[in-house]
Design a protein around this motif. Sequence first.
Motif, PDB file in Angstrom:
ATOM      1  N   ALA A   1       0.830  -1.205   0.000  1.00 58.95           N
ATOM      2  CA  ALA A   1       0.000   0.000   0.000  1.00 58.95           C
ATOM      3  C   ALA A   1       0.865   1.255   0.000  1.00 58.95           C
ATOM      4  N   VAL A   2       1.980   1.204   0.739  1.00 57.65           N
ATOM      5  CA  VAL A   2       2.886   2.365   0.782  1.00 57.65           C
ATOM      6  C   VAL A   2       3.449   2.653  -0.606  1.00 57.65           C
ATOM      7  N   PHE A   3       3.932   1.618  -1.298  1.00 56.14           N
ATOM      8  CA  PHE A   3       4.515   1.817  -2.619  1.00 56.14           C
ATOM      9  C   PHE A   3       3.463   2.245  -3.649  1.00 56.14           C
ATOM     10  N   MET A   4       2.292   1.628  -3.582  1.00 61.27           N
ATOM     11  CA  MET A   4       1.236   1.989  -4.527  1.00 61.27           C
ATOM     12  C   MET A   4       0.741   3.412  -4.282  1.00 61.27           C
ATOM     13  N   GLY A   5       0.611   3.790  -3.010  1.00 61.54           N
ATOM     14  CA  GLY A   5       0.173   5.151  -2.692  1.00 61.54           C
ATOM     15  C   GLY A   5       1.178   6.185  -3.159  1.00 61.54           C
ATOM     16  N   TYR A   6       2.461   5.910  -2.964  1.00 55.15           N
ATOM     17  CA  TYR A   6       3.518   6.826  -3.410  1.00 55.15           C
ATOM     18  C   TYR A   6       3.506   6.951  -4.934  1.00 55.15           C
ATOM     19  N   SER A   7       3.413   5.816  -5.635  1.00 52.39           N
ATOM     20  CA  SER A   7       3.408   5.835  -7.104  1.00 52.39           C
ATOM     21  C   SER A   7       2.181   6.550  -7.639  1.00 52.39           C
ATOM     22  N   ASN A   8       1.065   6.428  -6.932  1.00 51.08           N
ATOM     23  CA  ASN A   8      -0.173   7.077  -7.357  1.00 51.08           C
ATOM     24  C   ASN A   8      -0.055   8.603  -7.295  1.00 51.08           C
ATOM     25  N   ALA A   9       0.536   9.126  -6.219  1.00 49.16           N
ATOM     26  CA  ALA A   9       0.598  10.573  -6.026  1.00 49.16           C
ATOM     27  C   ALA A   9       1.755  11.223  -6.770  1.00 49.16           C
ATOM     28  N   LYS A  10       2.808  10.488  -7.053  1.00 45.24           N
ATOM     29  CA  LYS A  10       3.991  11.058  -7.678  1.00 45.24           C
ATOM     30  C   LYS A  10       3.647  11.636  -9.061  1.00 45.24           C
ATOM     31  N   GLY A  11       4.081  12.861  -9.283  1.00 48.78           N
ATOM     32  CA  GLY A  11       3.839  13.519 -10.570  1.00 48.78           C
ATOM     33  C   GLY A  11       2.624  14.425 -10.578  1.00 48.78           C
ATOM     34  N   LEU A  12       1.825  14.409  -9.502  1.00 44.89           N
ATOM     35  CA  LEU A  12       0.671  15.308  -9.428  1.00 44.89           C
ATOM     36  C   LEU A  12       1.156  16.745  -9.236  1.00 44.89           C
TER      37      LEU A  12
ATOM     38  N   SER B   1      -5.322  24.663 -10.045  1.00 48.75           N
ATOM     39  CA  SER B   1      -5.318  23.756 -11.198  1.00 48.75           C
ATOM     40  C   SER B   1      -4.586  22.488 -10.802  1.00 48.75           C
ATOM     41  N   LEU B   2      -5.180  21.327 -11.146  1.00 52.92           N
ATOM     42  CA  LEU B   2      -4.596  20.033 -10.819  1.00 52.92           C
ATOM     43  C   LEU B   2      -4.338  19.268 -12.104  1.00 52.92           C
ATOM     44  N   GLN B   3      -3.150  18.661 -12.202  1.00 54.33           N
ATOM     45  CA  GLN B   3      -2.792  17.917 -13.397  1.00 54.33           C
ATOM     46  C   GLN B   3      -1.780  16.841 -13.035  1.00 54.33           C
ATOM     47  N   SER B   4      -1.880  15.686 -13.693  1.00 56.59           N
ATOM     48  CA  SER B   4      -0.951  14.588 -13.442  1.00 56.59           C
ATOM     49  C   SER B   4      -0.613  13.915 -14.762  1.00 56.59           C
ATOM     50  N   TYR B   5       0.687  13.599 -14.962  1.00 57.74           N
ATOM     51  CA  TYR B   5       1.078  12.949 -16.215  1.00 57.74           C
ATOM     52  C   TYR B   5       0.616  11.501 -16.281  1.00 57.74           C
ATOM     53  N   SER B   6       0.235  10.910 -15.141  1.00 51.22           N
ATOM     54  CA  SER B   6      -0.382   9.583 -15.109  1.00 51.22           C
ATOM     55  C   SER B   6      -1.656   9.681 -14.286  1.00 51.22           C
ATOM     56  N   ILE B   7      -2.472   8.655 -14.289  1.00 50.01           N
ATOM     57  CA  ILE B   7      -3.737   8.701 -13.558  1.00 50.01           C
ATOM     58  C   ILE B   7      -3.466   8.712 -12.056  1.00 50.01           C
ATOM     59  N   CYS B   8      -4.018   9.712 -11.390  1.00 50.05           N
ATOM     60  CA  CYS B   8      -3.892   9.859  -9.938  1.00 50.05           C
ATOM     61  C   CYS B   8      -5.295   9.753  -9.343  1.00 50.05           C
ATOM     62  N   GLN B   9      -5.464   8.862  -8.399  1.00 47.58           N
ATOM     63  CA  GLN B   9      -6.796   8.557  -7.889  1.00 47.58           C
ATOM     64  C   GLN B   9      -6.966   9.002  -6.439  1.00 47.58           C
TER      65      GLN B   9
ATOM     66  N   HIS C   1     -12.844  16.906  -3.008  1.00 51.11           N
ATOM     67  CA  HIS C   1     -12.299  15.570  -3.297  1.00 51.11           C
ATOM     68  C   HIS C   1     -12.476  15.262  -4.786  1.00 51.11           C
ATOM     69  N   TYR C   2     -11.459  14.579  -5.371  1.00 50.07           N
ATOM     70  CA  TYR C   2     -11.504  14.171  -6.770  1.00 50.07           C
ATOM     71  C   TYR C   2     -11.191  12.681  -6.857  1.00 50.07           C
ATOM     72  N   ASP C   3     -12.041  11.953  -7.560  1.00 49.02           N
ATOM     73  CA  ASP C   3     -11.837  10.506  -7.702  1.00 49.02           C
ATOM     74  C   ASP C   3     -10.651  10.208  -8.616  1.00 49.02           C
ATOM     75  N   THR C   4     -10.546  10.953  -9.728  1.00 49.75           N
ATOM     76  CA  THR C   4      -9.477  10.698 -10.697  1.00 49.75           C
ATOM     77  C   THR C   4      -8.963  12.011 -11.274  1.00 49.75           C
TER      78      THR C   4
END
Length: 330
Positions: free
Chosen positions: A84-95, A116-124, A139-142
């Motif tokens: 969960a730690v690694f997945m959470g970090y990978s999810n937020a990185k790049g936002l 303004s919010l933007q991410s080069y990959s999908i951030c959930q 709150h934003y789902d994606t």
Amino acid sequence: MPAKKAKRVSLFTSFKRIIFEKFLKNKHLKNSITLEHNTIYVLPSSLGWYFVIVAILNFVMGINYQNNLILVMSYLMFVVIVLAVFMGYSNAKGLTVTFDKVLPSFSPQKPILKLSLQSYSICQSVSITYNNELKAHTHYDTISNKSISSSLPLPYENRGCYELQRIKIASNYPFGLVTVWSYLQIQTKTYVYPAHEYVLSDAHISSQDEYAQNGMAKKPGTEEFENLLIHQPEMGLNRISWKHYAKTKQLLVKDFVDFKTTNALFDFNLMTGATEQRLSQLCYLVCEATEHNTPFMLKLPNTLININTGQAHKQQCLESLSSFAGDNND
């Protein structure tokens, strides 16, 4: 006991603030931040800590009772929390979160913070919270590569000038077991202007033009017919009213004037009521004068804003009204 508990909570809050000021603030004094390895913080969430405690208890029980099944379950739980730690970090990185502007308001409405919010990959599962205020939360789902505009109502309703506090960007993805977060500390101010209170302009305007009436002053000119004057030798013949001469055999001269908008002085001391009422009346007059393009001067105790027109002049006056510090019991 409640007093002791409140004191402990206050000490803990002060300790957290000191830690933030000393170690974190300089990293986040920006108008835009991209979540990377040096700006992302990861810890188990409240649910995650319970999950870790249960995993530890399972591990202790498995050793005490020499039960391999319980030990395997505890190992799996530890794997899940690490995953969960690694997945959470990978999810937020790049936002990337960027401050756009803050829209001031008139009391009791709240100012609006634009991001303004933007991410080069999908951030959930991303939450934006202002200064840990539950009412200032969205709150934003994606969030994907397409820029998203975020509007965050700020928790200010009373007239005043407010320094913007830190904004927390957080995510509990993937299982709610970890919290991945970062901060954005914007160095700007926002204003809550006084509420509008209707006031009759002519009763409270100190005019800068002599002989002004109903917000208008007149001077000799060529636009509007005023009256008829008896012809004097030094007057030309081109202004003579020949119709009146034909009827009365008397030489009368047409007198014309030009009307112009008066320069007005909005004076705090000419308003009525307590301080907040006076400021509300001045706020109304400033907005009305700007709408009608009337040049005006604003006079407050210890403050004088010179005559001008336009939106910049209006903003300067409204900010002065918002920041005014006086005795509310006047």
